[in-house]
Design a protein around this motif. Structure first.
Motif, PDB file in Angstrom:
ATOM      1  N   ASP A  77       0.806  -1.227   0.000  1.00 22.02           N
ATOM      2  CA  ASP A  77       0.000   0.000   0.000  1.00 22.02           C
ATOM      3  C   ASP A  77       0.838   1.276   0.000  1.00 22.02           C
ATOM      4  O   ASP A  77       0.289   2.379   0.004  1.00 22.02           O
ATOM      5  CB  ASP A  77      -0.949   0.010   1.202  1.00 22.02           C
ATOM      6  CG  ASP A  77      -0.191  -0.035   2.526  1.00 22.02           C
ATOM      7  OD1 ASP A  77       1.026  -0.345   2.513  1.00 22.02           O
ATOM      8  OD2 ASP A  77      -0.807   0.218   3.575  1.00 22.02           O
ATOM      9  N   TRP A  78       2.161   1.150  -0.037  1.00 25.66           N
ATOM     10  CA  TRP A  78       3.011   2.338   0.106  1.00 25.66           C
ATOM     11  C   TRP A  78       2.949   3.254  -1.111  1.00 25.66           C
ATOM     12  O   TRP A  78       2.802   4.471  -0.979  1.00 25.66           O
ATOM     13  CB  TRP A  78       4.468   1.907   0.337  1.00 25.66           C
ATOM     14  CG  TRP A  78       5.413   3.067   0.417  1.00 25.66           C
ATOM     15  CD1 TRP A  78       5.628   3.887   1.486  1.00 25.66           C
ATOM     16  CD2 TRP A  78       6.263   3.561  -0.632  1.00 25.66           C
ATOM     17  NE1 TRP A  78       6.566   4.854   1.174  1.00 25.66           N
ATOM     18  CE2 TRP A  78       6.975   4.674  -0.111  1.00 25.66           C
ATOM     19  CE3 TRP A  78       6.504   3.155  -1.950  1.00 25.66           C
ATOM     20  CZ2 TRP A  78       7.893   5.387  -0.870  1.00 25.66           C
ATOM     21  CZ3 TRP A  78       7.419   3.870  -2.705  1.00 25.66           C
ATOM     22  CH2 TRP A  78       8.104   4.976  -2.170  1.00 25.66           C
ATOM     23  N   ALA A  79       3.064   2.710  -2.305  1.00 25.68           N
ATOM     24  CA  ALA A  79       3.176   3.541  -3.507  1.00 25.68           C
ATOM     25  C   ALA A  79       1.973   4.455  -3.697  1.00 25.68           C
ATOM     26  O   ALA A  79       2.115   5.588  -4.170  1.00 25.68           O
ATOM     27  CB  ALA A  79       3.362   2.658  -4.737  1.00 25.68           C
ATOM     28  N   LEU A  80       0.792   3.997  -3.330  1.00 22.44           N
ATOM     29  CA  LEU A  80      -0.427   4.776  -3.537  1.00 22.44           C
ATOM     30  C   LEU A  80      -0.793   5.622  -2.329  1.00 22.44           C
ATOM     31  O   LEU A  80      -1.787   6.348  -2.364  1.00 22.44           O
ATOM     32  CB  LEU A  80      -1.591   3.846  -3.890  1.00 22.44           C
ATOM     33  CG  LEU A  80      -1.451   3.143  -5.242  1.00 22.44           C
ATOM     34  CD1 LEU A  80      -2.463   2.016  -5.355  1.00 22.44           C
ATOM     35  CD2 LEU A  80      -1.620   4.129  -6.385  1.00 22.44           C
ATOM     36  N   SER A  81      -0.010   5.527  -1.261  1.00 18.74           N
ATOM     37  CA  SER A  81      -0.267   6.351  -0.090  1.00 18.74           C
ATOM     38  C   SER A  81       0.200   7.783  -0.356  1.00 18.74           C
ATOM     39  O   SER A  81       0.945   8.054  -1.306  1.00 18.74           O
ATOM     40  CB  SER A  81       0.472   5.787   1.126  1.00 18.74           C
ATOM     41  OG  SER A  81       1.873   5.893   0.960  1.00 18.74           O
ATOM     42  N   THR A  82      -0.242   8.703   0.492  1.00 20.53           N
ATOM     43  CA  THR A  82       0.170  10.101   0.342  1.00 20.53           C
ATOM     44  C   THR A  82       1.686  10.229   0.416  1.00 20.53           C
ATOM     45  O   THR A  82       2.308  10.928  -0.384  1.00 20.53           O
ATOM     46  CB  THR A  82      -0.486  10.965   1.432  1.00 20.53           C
ATOM     47  OG1 THR A  82      -1.910  10.854   1.324  1.00 20.53           O
ATOM     48  CG2 THR A  82      -0.087  12.420   1.274  1.00 20.53           C
ATOM     49  N   GLU A  83       2.291   9.533   1.370  1.00 23.07           N
ATOM     50  CA  GLU A  83       3.745   9.582   1.527  1.00 23.07           C
ATOM     51  C   GLU A  83       4.448   8.954   0.327  1.00 23.07           C
ATOM     52  O   GLU A  83       5.459   9.478  -0.159  1.00 23.07           O
ATOM     53  CB  GLU A  83       4.146   8.858   2.812  1.00 23.07           C
ATOM     54  CG  GLU A  83       5.653   8.722   3.014  1.00 23.07           C
ATOM     55  CD  GLU A  83       6.344  10.063   3.197  1.00 23.07           C
ATOM     56  OE1 GLU A  83       7.575  10.115   3.013  1.00 23.07           O
ATOM     57  OE2 GLU A  83       5.651  11.050   3.516  1.00 23.07           O
ATOM     58  N   GLY A  84       3.916   7.823  -0.151  1.00 23.86           N
ATOM     59  CA  GLY A  84       4.539   7.152  -1.283  1.00 23.86           C
ATOM     60  C   GLY A  84       4.524   8.000  -2.539  1.00 23.86           C
ATOM     61  O   GLY A  84       5.554   8.155  -3.214  1.00 23.86           O
ATOM     62  N   ILE A  85       3.356   8.561  -2.869  1.00 21.96           N
ATOM     63  CA  ILE A  85       3.258   9.399  -4.068  1.00 21.96           C
ATOM     64  C   ILE A  85       4.130  10.634  -3.929  1.00 21.96           C
ATOM     65  O   ILE A  85       4.796  11.059  -4.881  1.00 21.96           O
ATOM     66  CB  ILE A  85       1.790   9.781  -4.330  1.00 21.96           C
ATOM     67  CG1 ILE A  85       0.984   8.545  -4.735  1.00 21.96           C
ATOM     68  CG2 ILE A  85       1.698  10.858  -5.402  1.00 21.96           C
ATOM     69  CD1 ILE A  85      -0.478   8.827  -4.992  1.00 21.96           C
ATOM     70  N   ARG A  86       4.152  11.221  -2.726  1.00 22.59           N
ATOM     71  CA  ARG A  86       4.996  12.404  -2.514  1.00 22.59           C
ATOM     72  C   ARG A  86       6.465  12.068  -2.734  1.00 22.59           C
ATOM     73  O   ARG A  86       7.184  12.799  -3.421  1.00 22.59           O
ATOM     74  CB  ARG A  86       4.800  12.931  -1.085  1.00 22.59           C
ATOM     75  CG  ARG A  86       5.598  14.205  -0.798  1.00 22.59           C
ATOM     76  CD  ARG A  86       5.526  14.560   0.684  1.00 22.59           C
ATOM     77  NE  ARG A  86       6.201  13.552   1.485  1.00 22.59           N
ATOM     78  CZ  ARG A  86       7.526  13.508   1.672  1.00 22.59           C
ATOM     79  NH1 ARG A  86       8.298  14.419   1.091  1.00 22.59           N
ATOM     80  NH2 ARG A  86       8.065  12.575   2.414  1.00 22.59           N
ATOM     81  N   ARG A 100      -1.134  -5.044  -7.175  1.00 26.93           N
ATOM     82  CA  ARG A 100      -0.386  -5.665  -6.090  1.00 26.93           C
ATOM     83  C   ARG A 100      -1.080  -5.465  -4.751  1.00 26.93           C
ATOM     84  O   ARG A 100      -1.177  -6.379  -3.935  1.00 26.93           O
ATOM     85  CB  ARG A 100       1.020  -5.064  -6.057  1.00 26.93           C
ATOM     86  CG  ARG A 100       1.905  -5.652  -4.950  1.00 26.93           C
ATOM     87  CD  ARG A 100       3.201  -4.871  -4.847  1.00 26.93           C
ATOM     88  NE  ARG A 100       3.983  -5.326  -3.723  1.00 26.93           N
ATOM     89  CZ  ARG A 100       4.835  -4.566  -3.042  1.00 26.93           C
ATOM     90  NH1 ARG A 100       5.002  -3.301  -3.386  1.00 26.93           N
ATOM     91  NH2 ARG A 100       5.520  -5.048  -2.024  1.00 26.93           N
ATOM     92  N   GLN A 101      -1.578  -4.262  -4.516  1.00 30.36           N
ATOM     93  CA  GLN A 101      -2.252  -3.966  -3.250  1.00 30.36           C
ATOM     94  C   GLN A 101      -3.508  -4.812  -3.080  1.00 30.36           C
ATOM     95  O   GLN A 101      -3.869  -5.195  -1.966  1.00 30.36           O
ATOM     96  CB  GLN A 101      -2.608  -2.477  -3.188  1.00 30.36           C
ATOM     97  CG  GLN A 101      -3.222  -2.034  -1.862  1.00 30.36           C
ATOM     98  CD  GLN A 101      -3.488  -0.540  -1.828  1.00 30.36           C
ATOM     99  OE1 GLN A 101      -3.258   0.167  -2.813  1.00 30.36           O
ATOM    100  NE2 GLN A 101      -3.970  -0.056  -0.698  1.00 30.36           N
ATOM    101  N   ALA A 102      -4.167  -5.126  -4.199  1.00 32.19           N
ATOM    102  CA  ALA A 102      -5.392  -5.915  -4.148  1.00 32.19           C
ATOM    103  C   ALA A 102      -5.119  -7.412  -4.092  1.00 32.19           C
ATOM    104  O   ALA A 102      -6.051  -8.211  -4.013  1.00 32.19           O
ATOM    105  CB  ALA A 102      -6.261  -5.600  -5.352  1.00 32.19           C
ATOM    106  N   GLY A 103      -3.838  -7.797  -4.157  1.00 33.48           N
ATOM    107  CA  GLY A 103      -3.508  -9.212  -4.097  1.00 33.48           C
ATOM    108  C   GLY A 103      -3.572  -9.913  -5.435  1.00 33.48           C
ATOM    109  O   GLY A 103      -3.484 -11.142  -5.497  1.00 33.48           O
ATOM    110  N   ILE A 104      -3.742  -9.164  -6.533  1.00 35.44           N
ATOM    111  CA  ILE A 104      -3.736  -9.771  -7.862  1.00 35.44           C
ATOM    112  C   ILE A 104      -2.365 -10.361  -8.158  1.00 35.44           C
ATOM    113  O   ILE A 104      -2.225 -11.427  -8.755  1.00 35.44           O
ATOM    114  CB  ILE A 104      -4.116  -8.736  -8.948  1.00 35.44           C
ATOM    115  CG1 ILE A 104      -5.481  -8.126  -8.642  1.00 35.44           C
ATOM    116  CG2 ILE A 104      -4.108  -9.375 -10.324  1.00 35.44           C
ATOM    117  CD1 ILE A 104      -6.628  -9.094  -8.662  1.00 35.44           C
TER     118      ILE A 104
END
Length: 244
Positions: free
Chosen positions: A49-58, A204-208
């Motif tokens: 979940d990091w890449a799509l988080s506010t911190e990740g995108i920033r 990836r976050q959804a487990g696909i």
């Protein structure tokens, strides 16, 4: 990834450049390709979940704006790899003082120098509050490099809004809509490739996809003609991305 953006990079050159064993001066496209590769590694090394988080995108946005992202991801800022000069044939031209340094990351050096010059210039200006200075450094961009009317913050907010509206959809559909929106909004001027990695992160976050794997959706998109991927009709584009 760069093939989709209309550029050509040989895989062999990318392997050598990634290992700092270039046999020729790296091109701008090759440097970007390495940034894409190392960004994939950086995302894969974090939680799903990091890449799509506010911190990740920033973080990803800042590093992609301070080219090269690969150097920032692999080494602390300011670290320059040691140069190793080799002449396996022993046939160097004694009259030529210019030597090719295959292990020197010139893009990283340029990035360090650019950041240093910006910091020195900022320090010489009259002092302001820290918040104002940080805001000014974000907005003062070189007009020769950036379109100053290109509001990336607003485009990113609009993309996040589209992502939120598709939140109830299955992960694959959500990734398709997110990728189409990223392309149409042209969120980041100098990193259109980042949107494809973020959409792979949705899967990836959804487990696909499992573990640290990011789906290489670029391979699928390469099979779709560009006139379908970039069609004016939204439904045609969405079906093209789905097929990819």
């Amino acid at each position: 990834s760069l093939w989709i953006d209309g550029e050509l990079v040989h895989l062999e050159d990318l392997v050598l450049h990634d290992a700092t064993r270039d046999i020729r001066t790296p091109t701008h496209e090759l440097t970007i390709a390495r940034d894409v590769l190392r960004t994939r590694r950086r995302i894969a090394a974090q939680s799903p979940d990091w890449a799509l988080s506010t911190e990740g995108i920033r973080t990803l946005r800042q590093t992609s704006d301070n080219t090269p992202i690969g150097a920032d991801a692999a080494e602390p800022a300011g670290v320059i790899r040691s140069a190793v000069v080799t002449d396996p044939e022993g046939e160097g031209d004694e009259g030529d003082d210019t030597e090719f340094l295959p292990d020197v990351d010139y893009a990283a050096i340029d990035a360090v120098l650019a950041r240093s010059e910006a910091a020195i210039g900022d320090a010489r200006r009259p002092s302001h509050a820290a918040g104002s200075r940080a805001a000014a450094s974000r907005t003062e961009k070189d007009p020769l490099v950036y379109d100053l009317d290109w509001d990336e913050d607003a485009r990113l907010d609009e993309w996040r809004s589209v992502l939120g509206q598709a939140e109830h959809l299955p992960a694959v559909f959500r990734a398709i809509i997110a990728l189409d929106a990223w392309n149409e909004l042209s969120v980041l001027q100098h990193a259109p490739w980042l949107g494809r990695l973020l959409c792979a992160s949705i899967l990836r976050q959804a487990g696909i996809t499992t573990g640290s794997h990011l789906a290489a959706i670029n391979l699928g998109l390469k099979t779709i003609p560009v006139d379908r991927r970039r069609h004016r009709d939204r439904e045609t584009r969405l079906l093209a991305i789905a097929h990819g």
